[in-house]
Design a protein around this motif. Structure first.
Motif, PDB file in Angstrom:
ATOM      1  N   ASN A  54       0.831  -1.211   0.000  1.00  0.00           N
ATOM      2  CA  ASN A  54       0.000   0.000   0.000  1.00  0.00           C
ATOM      3  C   ASN A  54       0.864   1.258   0.000  1.00  0.00           C
ATOM      4  OD1 ASN A  54      -2.812  -1.107   0.358  1.00  0.00           O
ATOM      5  ND2 ASN A  54      -1.765  -2.091   2.075  1.00  0.00           N
ATOM      6  N   ILE A  74       0.491   5.646   0.550  1.00  0.00           N
ATOM      7  CA  ILE A  74      -0.336   6.808   0.906  1.00  0.00           C
ATOM      8  C   ILE A  74       0.198   8.033   0.151  1.00  0.00           C
ATOM      9  CG2 ILE A  74      -1.057   8.372   2.780  1.00  0.00           C
ATOM     10  CD1 ILE A  74      -0.846   5.935   4.687  1.00  0.00           C
ATOM     11  N   TYR A  78      -3.995   5.175  -1.103  1.00  0.00           N
ATOM     12  CA  TYR A  78      -4.922   5.949  -0.261  1.00  0.00           C
ATOM     13  C   TYR A  78      -4.493   7.408  -0.285  1.00  0.00           C
ATOM     14  CZ  TYR A  78      -6.208   1.343   1.408  1.00  0.00           C
ATOM     15  OH  TYR A  78      -6.633   0.037   1.470  1.00  0.00           O
ATOM     16  N   HIS A  79      -5.473   8.292  -0.340  1.00  0.00           N
ATOM     17  CA  HIS A  79      -5.156   9.726  -0.359  1.00  0.00           C
ATOM     18  C   HIS A  79      -5.599  10.406   0.929  1.00  0.00           C
ATOM     19  CE1 HIS A  79      -4.747   9.032  -4.739  1.00  0.00           C
ATOM     20  NE2 HIS A  79      -3.836   9.978  -4.614  1.00  0.00           N
ATOM     21  N   ALA A  80      -4.765  11.320   1.397  1.00  0.00           N
ATOM     22  CA  ALA A  80      -5.064  12.087   2.616  1.00  0.00           C
ATOM     23  C   ALA A  80      -4.983  13.577   2.287  1.00  0.00           C
ATOM     24  CB  ALA A  80      -4.035  11.738   3.690  1.00  0.00           C
ATOM     25  N   VAL A  83      -4.637  10.667   8.563  1.00  0.00           N
ATOM     26  CA  VAL A  83      -3.810   9.474   8.325  1.00  0.00           C
ATOM     27  C   VAL A  83      -3.731   8.642   9.601  1.00  0.00           C
ATOM     28  CG1 VAL A  83      -1.491   8.644   7.735  1.00  0.00           C
ATOM     29  CG2 VAL A  83      -2.429  10.638   6.550  1.00  0.00           C
ATOM     30  N   LEU A 131      -7.234   6.688   8.387  1.00  0.00           N
ATOM     31  CA  LEU A 131      -6.667   5.722   7.422  1.00  0.00           C
ATOM     32  C   LEU A 131      -6.026   4.512   8.094  1.00  0.00           C
ATOM     33  CD1 LEU A 131      -4.648   7.463   4.528  1.00  0.00           C
ATOM     34  CD2 LEU A 131      -6.610   5.952   4.423  1.00  0.00           C
ATOM     35  N   LEU A 143      -8.786   1.692   7.661  1.00  0.00           N
ATOM     36  CA  LEU A 143      -8.678   1.202   6.293  1.00  0.00           C
ATOM     37  C   LEU A 143      -7.471   0.323   6.005  1.00  0.00           C
ATOM     38  CD1 LEU A 143      -9.807   4.384   4.348  1.00  0.00           C
ATOM     39  CD2 LEU A 143     -10.908   2.158   4.286  1.00  0.00           C
ATOM     40  N   VAL A 144      -6.345   0.646   6.581  1.00  0.00           N
ATOM     41  CA  VAL A 144      -5.142  -0.094   6.206  1.00  0.00           C
ATOM     42  C   VAL A 144      -4.216  -0.232   7.417  1.00  0.00           C
ATOM     43  CG1 VAL A 144      -4.101   2.031   5.278  1.00  0.00           C
ATOM     44  CG2 VAL A 144      -3.198  -0.150   4.569  1.00  0.00           C
TER      45      VAL A 144
END
Ligand SMILES: Cc1ncc(COP(=O)(O)O)c(C=O)c1O
Length: 444
Positions: free
Chosen positions: A142, A144, A179-181, A206, A210, A214-215
């Motif tokens: 993953n 970010i 993933y975007h923050a 984050v 996140l 999510l991750v």
């Protein structure tokens, strides 16, 4: 080169119009041309079009020709190398310019300890390599990235890019695991705080969302960040954003990839924008200004991270000897005083642009470092309503008056001139900007 600006024909002139018409029939429809400038020659921060009109260049081929157009020392290095050999593929053979450039990169990039470099041909390739390297090294998949960021348009980098949807529309599905923050856009703080008193709470997304919902952090290979957001609007984050981000990545063993493609190579008044924030990266990506206009992308990494085996990644043209020679000459020019000029003239330019805020209410924010300066236009300073149409018209008015600039983000203008820009040239740009703003606001 003649005095700039000097506009003699209606724009576009007849020769430019003819080339634009031919382009319209044969070149990809995907390019964004805001106005019909057709280059004939350039020198320093001055460019001439095919009809003999002379412009001041505040775009530098999208922040590329940092040393000025056709800097004599860069041209000499290119010609000298071209006479010896043009290509020998550094992936399969050896040549000294590639080795020397790797040594130079190791000495200048803000990565502690021994450094190795991978060579490609562009910013997007530099980021592709960084993504692959981070995944390979960490055995995690993953990544970010940040909203508003631009990291390139090939499919891996594109998954990180979140500048404008037109760059993504029609190309999905994107590479999974990204993933975007929110980015620390302090003029439009995503959590409603002030940069002088905040603790970079925007990164709470984050840390508290996140990485909780999510991750799992132990499945995150890397965070990719622009130290100053480029295409997203020349957004300068508060220093605590980078401090907290670096602490967070270290805490979780996540690699930090810093994309210096637009902000690097002296443009901000330091070799790398990272240095303004005391930010140490694990991987740094560089392109644009590194070879003064020759195609080159570099992915520099901690030597203990760049341990992939032969064959894992390579590019036939990457680190081309002519581009490498241009880069070595570029780094020398930067060190020999050009970075200092970017710092000094940049500070002066920024001050002069800020001075226009008293006169033009449409200027909401002036920000930047060195000669990476963004001006955000708003319809109302309280509501910060974006002056998108007005921004587009200002860009055209500047062109008609002989200054090349580009937009950034939805409603900002970027000033990214060659770093040889003088104070006098900065004064000319500011007074033309003043006129252009007046013309656009008068017409409203
Ligand atoms: C920060 C950043 N990264 C990557 C890229 C992609 O570079 P290239 O167009 O050379 O692929 C850009 C281009 O604007 C950029 O600004």
């Amino acid at each position: 080169m003649r005095h700039a600006p000097d506009i003699k024909t209606p724009l576009p002139g007849p020769k430019a119009a003819a080339i634009v018409a031919r382009d319209a029939k044969s070149v990809s429809t995907s390019y964004t041309r805001d106005y019909p400038f057709v280059m004939a020659r350039g020198e320093g921060a001055v460019v001439e079009d095919v009809d003999g009109n002379v412009f001041l260049d505040c775009a530098a081929g999208i922040a590329v020709t940092g040393t000025g157009h056709s800097h004599p020392a860069v041209v000499d290095a290119i010609v000298d190398q071209a006479h010896k050999y043009l290509h020998m593929s550094g992936t399969d053979f050896y040549y000294e310019p590639q080795v020397k450039l790797a040594e130079e990169m190791a000495a200048i990039v803000p990565i502690p300890g021994p450094v190795r470099s991978f060579f490609g041909n562009s910013g997007t390739e530099a980021n592709e390599a960084a993504i692959k390297l981070a995944r390979y090294n960490s055995k995690r998949f993953n990544i970010i990235a940040f909203l508003g960021s631009f990291h390139g348009r090939t499919l891996g980098s594109l998954a990180l890019t979140s500048s404008k949807f037109v760059q993504r529309r029609g190309f999905g599905p994107m590479m999974p695991g990204v993933y975007h923050a929110p980015y620390a856009n302090c003029y439009r703080c995503p959590v409603g705080l002030k940069p002088d008193s905040c603790q970079a709470e925007c990164l709470g997304f984050v840390e508290d969302q996140l990485l909780i919902h999510l991750v799992s952090p132990d499945e995150v290979a890397a965070v990719v960040v622009e130290p100053i957001q480029g295409e997203g609007g020349y957004v300068v984050p508060a220093p605590q954003f980078h401090e907290r981000l670096r602490a967070l990545t270290r805490r979780h063993g996540i690699l930090l990839i810093v994309d210096e493609v637009q902000s690097g190579m002296g443009r901000t008044g330091k070799m790398f924008a990272c240095e303004h924030f005391g930010l140490e990266a694990d991987i740094v990506t560089v392109a644009k200004g590194i070879a003064s206009g020759m195609p080159l992308g570099v992915t520099a990494a901690r030597a203990d991270v760049m341990t992939w085996p032969p064959g894992a990644h390579a590019s036939t043209f990457g680190g081309n000897p002519v581009s490498a020679a241009a880069a070595i000459a570029t780094i020398k020019i930067l060190k020999d005083g050009l970075i200092r000029n970017a710092e000094v003239v940049g500070e002066y330019f920024l001050g002069r642009l800020r001075g226009l805020m008293d006169k033009h209410a449409i200027i909401g924010d002036v920000r930047g470092k060195g000669l990476m300066i963004g001006v955000e236009l708003v319809r109302d300073r309280e509501t910060k309503e974006r002056a998108v149409e007005e921004r587009n018209r200002v860009v055209l008015e500047m062109f008609q008056r002989g200054v090349l600039i580009l937009g950034a983000g939805r409603n900002a203008i970027r000033f990214a001139p060659p770093m040889v820009l003088t104070r006098d040239q900065a004064d000319s740009v500011v007074s033309i900007f003043d006129d252009a703003l007046g013309a656009v606001m008068g017409k409203r």
